[in-house]
Design a protein around this motif. Sequence first.
Motif, PDB file in Angstrom:
ATOM      1  N   PRO A 104       6.916  12.992  20.754  1.00  0.00           N
ATOM      2  CA  PRO A 104       7.293  13.434  19.407  1.00  0.00           C
ATOM      3  C   PRO A 104       8.776  13.797  19.330  1.00  0.00           C
ATOM      4  O   PRO A 104       9.374  14.253  20.305  1.00  0.00           O
ATOM      5  N   ALA A 105       9.362  13.578  18.160  1.00  0.00           N
ATOM      6  CA  ALA A 105      10.743  13.975  17.900  1.00  0.00           C
ATOM      7  C   ALA A 105      10.762  15.393  17.337  1.00  0.00           C
ATOM      8  O   ALA A 105       9.839  15.781  16.615  1.00  0.00           O
ATOM      9  N   PRO A 106      11.788  16.187  17.640  1.00  0.00           N
ATOM     10  CA  PRO A 106      11.826  17.575  17.155  1.00  0.00           C
ATOM     11  C   PRO A 106      11.641  17.699  15.648  1.00  0.00           C
ATOM     12  O   PRO A 106      10.933  18.589  15.169  1.00  0.00           O
ATOM     13  N   ALA A 107      12.291  16.816  14.861  1.00  0.00           N
ATOM     14  CA  ALA A 107      12.187  16.881  13.401  1.00  0.00           C
ATOM     15  C   ALA A 107      11.255  15.814  12.838  1.00  0.00           C
ATOM     16  O   ALA A 107      11.188  15.617  11.628  1.00  0.00           O
ATOM     17  N   GLY A 108      10.531  15.119  13.712  1.00  0.00           N
ATOM     18  CA  GLY A 108       9.621  14.083  13.255  1.00  0.00           C
ATOM     19  C   GLY A 108      10.286  12.721  13.174  1.00  0.00           C
ATOM     20  O   GLY A 108      11.443  12.546  13.579  1.00  0.00           O
ATOM     21  N   THR A 109       9.538  11.748  12.641  1.00  0.00           N
ATOM     22  CA  THR A 109       9.981  10.354  12.613  1.00  0.00           C
ATOM     23  C   THR A 109       9.836   9.772  11.218  1.00  0.00           C
ATOM     24  O   THR A 109       8.860  10.037  10.515  1.00  0.00           O
ATOM     25  N   VAL A 110      10.828   8.968  10.833  1.00  0.00           N
ATOM     26  CA  VAL A 110      10.754   8.133   9.634  1.00  0.00           C
ATOM     27  C   VAL A 110      10.664   6.694  10.115  1.00  0.00           C
ATOM     28  O   VAL A 110      11.489   6.249  10.917  1.00  0.00           O
ATOM     29  N   LEU A 111       9.658   5.960   9.632  1.00  0.00           N
ATOM     30  CA  LEU A 111       9.476   4.560  10.007  1.00  0.00           C
ATOM     31  C   LEU A 111       9.858   3.675   8.840  1.00  0.00           C
ATOM     32  O   LEU A 111       9.416   3.907   7.705  1.00  0.00           O
ATOM     33  N   ALA A 112      10.679   2.657   9.097  1.00  0.00           N
ATOM     34  CA  ALA A 112      11.128   1.750   8.042  1.00  0.00           C
ATOM     35  C   ALA A 112      10.801   0.308   8.414  1.00  0.00           C
ATOM     36  O   ALA A 112      11.014  -0.113   9.556  1.00  0.00           O
ATOM     37  N   LEU A 113      10.271  -0.437   7.459  1.00  0.00           N
ATOM     38  CA  LEU A 113      10.068  -1.868   7.592  1.00  0.00           C
ATOM     39  C   LEU A 113      10.103  -2.469   6.196  1.00  0.00           C
ATOM     40  O   LEU A 113      10.059  -1.741   5.196  1.00  0.00           O
ATOM     41  N   ASP A 145       3.980  11.570  14.916  1.00  0.00           N
ATOM     42  CA  ASP A 145       4.819  12.494  14.145  1.00  0.00           C
ATOM     43  C   ASP A 145       5.515  11.799  12.978  1.00  0.00           C
ATOM     44  O   ASP A 145       6.455  12.345  12.406  1.00  0.00           O
ATOM     45  N   VAL A 146       5.067  10.592  12.600  1.00  0.00           N
ATOM     46  CA  VAL A 146       5.679   9.877  11.489  1.00  0.00           C
ATOM     47  C   VAL A 146       5.379  10.620  10.188  1.00  0.00           C
ATOM     48  O   VAL A 146       4.222  10.862   9.841  1.00  0.00           O
ATOM     49  N   LYS A 147       6.437  10.973   9.452  1.00  0.00           N
ATOM     50  CA  LYS A 147       6.273  11.743   8.221  1.00  0.00           C
ATOM     51  C   LYS A 147       6.193  10.869   6.991  1.00  0.00           C
ATOM     52  O   LYS A 147       5.613  11.261   5.975  1.00  0.00           O
ATOM     53  N   ILE A 148       6.790   9.683   7.056  1.00  0.00           N
ATOM     54  CA  ILE A 148       6.755   8.767   5.919  1.00  0.00           C
ATOM     55  C   ILE A 148       7.091   7.368   6.411  1.00  0.00           C
ATOM     56  O   ILE A 148       7.869   7.200   7.358  1.00  0.00           O
ATOM     57  N   VAL A 149       6.479   6.370   5.783  1.00  0.00           N
ATOM     58  CA  VAL A 149       6.783   4.965   6.045  1.00  0.00           C
ATOM     59  C   VAL A 149       7.544   4.436   4.836  1.00  0.00           C
ATOM     60  O   VAL A 149       7.054   4.508   3.703  1.00  0.00           O
ATOM     61  N   LEU A 150       8.746   3.909   5.065  1.00  0.00           N
ATOM     62  CA  LEU A 150       9.602   3.405   3.994  1.00  0.00           C
ATOM     63  C   LEU A 150       9.610   1.882   4.028  1.00  0.00           C
ATOM     64  O   LEU A 150       9.875   1.276   5.068  1.00  0.00           O
TER      65      LEU A 150
END
Length: 308
Positions: A169-178, A209-214
Motif C-alpha cells: 500500500p501507498a501512504p496516501a493511497g493509489t489513483v489508477l488511470a487507464l 488501496d486504490v481510491k479511484i479509477v480514472l
Amino acid sequence: MSATPAEGMPVLPQLAPNAHTPTHTLIQISDTHIVRSGERLYDKVDTHAVLSAVLAQLEASPLQIGVLLLTGDLADSGDPLAYRRLRELVEPVAARMGVPVLYGMGNHDARGPFRAGLLGVEPTTEPHDYTHWVGDLRVIVLDSTEPGQHGGFLSTAQLGWLADELATPAPAGTVLALHHPPVPSPIAAVNTLLLTEPENLAAVLAGSDVKIVLTGHAHHASAGVLGGIPVWVAGATAYRAQVIGAADRMTGLVGGEYTRVDVYPAGAVATTVPIGTADVIYDLSLDDLSRHAAEYTAHAAQAAHAAL
C-alpha cells in the motif's frame, strides 16, 4: 458569561473551510485529439486551441496541482507531428507551474510515435504501463489499448504487474488511470468499445488501496463503481458526446471539459470543470456566505412561524 445575539438578529453559522482539505489535487485531461498545425478535427474543432485554453485556465488558477494526467486519445490519428505539437504546448506551461505531466495511451494513439513524440524515447510497441509518485500518493497508468482496435483490453501480464505494484500500500493511497472505462455508458455505441473483461481488473483491485479509477474515451462525464471502487469517466476536452438522444446514434457536440481530482485520506472526488469563462452570478467570501446562510435561515423561520 457569553453574549447572546439580540432578538431578531441572525446567528452566523460556524463554517469550517479546512474540514475537508485534500491531501493531493490532480488534473485529468482526456481525449485531446490533437491534429497537425492548420487542421481542425472533423473540419470544425481547433483542438490545439481548446487545450491551450485549458492550460491557460489552470495556469491562472491559484490551485495547488500535484500532476497533469492526460488519459489517452492525445493525438487523433497517432501522428508524430501531432504529438510534437501537444508536447510543445503542454510542457512549457507545466514547467512554469512546476507540475509533472503524465501521458497515457488511448485507442487513437500509436505506441511508437507516442513514445518518440511525447516521451523522447525509443519508439517501441509494448504497452505503456508505469507508476509515478506524487509525494506519498501513487499514480498508476495502464495502457488499455490493443493496436488496431478501438475497444480496451488488459493482458494477464499487465494485470499481474498491477497486482505486484498494489501488493504494498501507498501512504496516501493509489489513483489508477487507464483510457477505456470498465463501466457502462448511456450511449449504446460506446458500450461496444469499453474495457473487455472488467471483472479481471476488479479482482486485482479488490482489497487494494486504490481510491479511484480514472478513465476517458466516452467523451461524456459519468461515474460508476467497479468492485466497490469509484470509477470516473472524464469528459473530453476536444468535444462532447450527446447522451440524451436516439439510442442508435453517436452524436458529437461542440464543447469540452476536464476534471479536477481531489484525494482525501478516506477517498477521492472527481469534479468536472467546463472550459473557458462564464458570467459571474455571485462571488462570496466565507463571511459573506455565513451572513447569507444566517439570513436565509432567519427568513425561513419567520415564514414557517407566520404559516402557523
